[in-house]
Design a protein around this motif. Structure first.
Motif, PDB file in Angstrom:
ATOM      1  N   UNK A 164     -18.289 -25.598 -34.359  1.00  0.00           N
ATOM      2  CA  UNK A 164     -17.398 -26.170 -33.350  1.00  0.00           C
ATOM      3  C   UNK A 164     -15.969 -26.193 -33.875  1.00  0.00           C
ATOM      4  N   UNK A 165     -15.058 -25.641 -33.078  1.00  0.00           N
ATOM      5  CA  UNK A 165     -13.633 -25.629 -33.400  1.00  0.00           C
ATOM      6  C   UNK A 165     -12.990 -26.885 -32.815  1.00  0.00           C
ATOM      7  N   UNK A 166     -12.177 -27.571 -33.613  1.00  0.00           N
ATOM      8  CA  UNK A 166     -11.474 -28.741 -33.095  1.00  0.00           C
ATOM      9  C   UNK A 166     -10.177 -28.948 -33.864  1.00  0.00           C
ATOM     10  N   UNK A 167      -9.213 -29.642 -33.240  1.00  0.00           N
ATOM     11  CA  UNK A 167      -8.020 -30.064 -33.987  1.00  0.00           C
ATOM     12  C   UNK A 167      -8.058 -31.582 -34.205  1.00  0.00           C
ATOM     13  N   UNK A 168      -9.153 -32.229 -33.748  1.00  0.00           N
ATOM     14  CA  UNK A 168      -9.292 -33.681 -33.882  1.00  0.00           C
ATOM     15  C   UNK A 168     -10.045 -34.028 -35.165  1.00  0.00           C
ATOM     16  N   UNK A 169      -9.361 -34.693 -36.083  1.00  0.00           N
ATOM     17  CA  UNK A 169      -9.987 -35.072 -37.356  1.00  0.00           C
ATOM     18  C   UNK A 169     -11.150 -36.047 -37.144  1.00  0.00           C
ATOM     19  N   UNK A 170     -10.980 -37.151 -36.359  1.00  0.00           N
ATOM     20  CA  UNK A 170     -12.117 -38.061 -36.153  1.00  0.00           C
ATOM     21  C   UNK A 170     -13.320 -37.367 -35.507  1.00  0.00           C
ATOM     22  N   UNK A 171     -13.048 -36.440 -34.593  1.00  0.00           N
ATOM     23  CA  UNK A 171     -14.142 -35.703 -33.951  1.00  0.00           C
ATOM     24  C   UNK A 171     -14.929 -34.890 -34.976  1.00  0.00           C
ATOM     25  N   UNK A 172     -14.222 -34.213 -35.862  1.00  0.00           N
ATOM     26  CA  UNK A 172     -14.872 -33.410 -36.902  1.00  0.00           C
ATOM     27  C   UNK A 172     -15.721 -34.280 -37.823  1.00  0.00           C
ATOM     28  N   UNK A 173     -15.160 -35.416 -38.251  1.00  0.00           N
ATOM     29  CA  UNK A 173     -15.895 -36.309 -39.157  1.00  0.00           C
ATOM     30  C   UNK A 173     -17.102 -36.920 -38.449  1.00  0.00           C
ATOM     31  N   UNK A 174     -16.969 -37.221 -37.171  1.00  0.00           N
ATOM     32  CA  UNK A 174     -18.063 -37.839 -36.419  1.00  0.00           C
ATOM     33  C   UNK A 174     -19.229 -36.864 -36.200  1.00  0.00           C
ATOM     34  N   UNK A 175     -18.910 -35.596 -35.951  1.00  0.00           N
ATOM     35  CA  UNK A 175     -19.941 -34.639 -35.543  1.00  0.00           C
ATOM     36  C   UNK A 175     -20.579 -33.854 -36.692  1.00  0.00           C
ATOM     37  N   UNK A 176     -19.802 -33.499 -37.693  1.00  0.00           N
ATOM     38  CA  UNK A 176     -20.191 -32.408 -38.581  1.00  0.00           C
ATOM     39  C   UNK A 176     -21.064 -32.809 -39.759  1.00  0.00           C
ATOM     40  N   UNK A 177     -21.928 -31.871 -40.168  1.00  0.00           N
ATOM     41  CA  UNK A 177     -22.552 -31.934 -41.490  1.00  0.00           C
ATOM     42  C   UNK A 177     -21.523 -31.534 -42.545  1.00  0.00           C
ATOM     43  N   UNK A 178     -20.707 -30.531 -42.168  1.00  0.00           N
ATOM     44  CA  UNK A 178     -19.641 -30.052 -43.056  1.00  0.00           C
ATOM     45  C   UNK A 178     -18.396 -29.778 -42.234  1.00  0.00           C
ATOM     46  N   UNK A 179     -17.244 -30.040 -42.829  1.00  0.00           N
ATOM     47  CA  UNK A 179     -15.963 -29.732 -42.200  1.00  0.00           C
ATOM     48  C   UNK A 179     -15.260 -28.668 -43.039  1.00  0.00           C
ATOM     49  N   UNK A 180     -14.889 -27.567 -42.372  1.00  0.00           N
ATOM     50  CA  UNK A 180     -14.111 -26.510 -43.013  1.00  0.00           C
ATOM     51  C   UNK A 180     -12.691 -26.593 -42.444  1.00  0.00           C
ATOM     52  N   UNK A 181     -11.707 -26.713 -43.339  1.00  0.00           N
ATOM     53  CA  UNK A 181     -10.311 -26.810 -42.904  1.00  0.00           C
ATOM     54  C   UNK A 181      -9.614 -25.466 -43.129  1.00  0.00           C
ATOM     55  N   UNK A 182      -9.036 -24.935 -42.044  1.00  0.00           N
ATOM     56  CA  UNK A 182      -8.243 -23.715 -42.128  1.00  0.00           C
ATOM     57  C   UNK A 182      -6.765 -24.076 -42.215  1.00  0.00           C
ATOM     58  N   UNK A 183      -6.079 -23.353 -43.077  1.00  0.00           N
ATOM     59  CA  UNK A 183      -4.647 -23.582 -43.262  1.00  0.00           C
ATOM     60  C   UNK A 183      -3.978 -22.238 -43.504  1.00  0.00           C
ATOM     61  N   UNK A 184      -3.093 -21.847 -42.597  1.00  0.00           N
ATOM     62  CA  UNK A 184      -2.358 -20.579 -42.739  1.00  0.00           C
ATOM     63  C   UNK A 184      -3.314 -19.393 -42.982  1.00  0.00           C
TER      64      UNK A 184
END
Length: 246
Positions: free
Chosen positions: A189-209
């Motif tokens: 799942x793609x999101x720009x919401x940090x709380x949404x990512x933390x609430x939903x995910x087993x793992x969060x991958x952060x893309x930067x540039x």
């Protein structure tokens, strides 16, 4: 591997207005079967490009993507996609929208598949309604049911809750988790919401540039309390990572 493998992935666009050569630059990660992954990042970091590559809508410049040990070369019913705008056919009823994929695949039990999924997403009784009579949250549930109707190995979601109001969005997060637990699908799942990512995910991958700058497992039991110290700790960590990107 039954999940997803992304190897040495590069993608650029002709005439891209970026201060880097690639929208995505040497992306590598793996996703286990049944894992729920959130891809987090600011606008322009390459999130939607990555999802389109995973779906097979566009091709990489270099690198490979495997889903359930099969090389991704083009779109496939084995990769269901849910967009921010539900994209339902307005001339079809709820039932007809969800039936569409299985019917196209020649499934004789398309009606049964569709009715079971409509029930699972909590829309029993709305089978004969048209999309324009549904709320945003209801329409998005139909979109999820339609994406699941071909029984894909991987469910891809591009900001699926982004167009919803705050209360509906909170409710839909719980609906998403319930659907994921019931179907045992692999979800990205793609999101720009940090709380949404933390609430939903087993793992969060952060893309930067165009690069992966963080791949973090969320060590919090579900259901997650958004006010707990651990939840706020993760939220602050990702905020700091994204702020450092400036």
């Amino acid at each position: 591997m039954d999940g997803v493998i992304v190897k040495n992935l590069y993608k650029s666009y002709e005439g891209q207005k970026l201060d880097r050569d690639y929208v995505l630059d040497n992306i590598n990660f793996q996703v286990k079967k049944n894992e729920f992954i959130c891809i987090l990042g600011k606008s322009g970091c390459g999130k939607s490009t990555l999802l389109n590559l995973l779906a097979g809508f566009i091709k990489p410049d270099k690198g490979e993507i495997y889903v359930s040990d099969k090389l991704v070369k083009e779109p496939s019913v084995q990769r269901g996609v849910v967009f921010q705008e539900h994209g339902l056919f307005p001339w079809y009823t709820v039932l007809e929208n969800v039936e569409f994929g299985p019917k196209l695949s020649g499934k004789k039990n398309a009606n049964e598949i569709a009715r079971n999924l409509i029930s699972m997403v909590g829309l029993e009784g709305y089978e004969d309604k048209y999309p324009n009579s549904l709320s945003g949250g209801m329409a998005q549930r139909v979109g999820i049911a339609r994406a699941l109707a071909t029984n894909p190995d991987l469910l891809l979601m591009d900001e699926p809750l982004g167009a919803l109001d705050a209360m509906t969005r909170d409710n839909m997060r719980n609906e998403l988790l319930k659907i994921w637990k019931e179907t045992k699908k692999t979800v990205i799942l793609i999101t720009h919401s940090i709380p949404e990512a933390v609430y939903l995910a087993d793992r969060v991958i952060v893309l930067q540039e165009g690069n992966i700058c963080c791949d973090e497992k969320i060590e919090i039991e579900r259901p997650r309390d958004v006010h707990s110290d651990k939840f706020l700790e993760y939220t602050k960590m990702f905020e700091d990572i994204l702020l450092d990107a400036n």
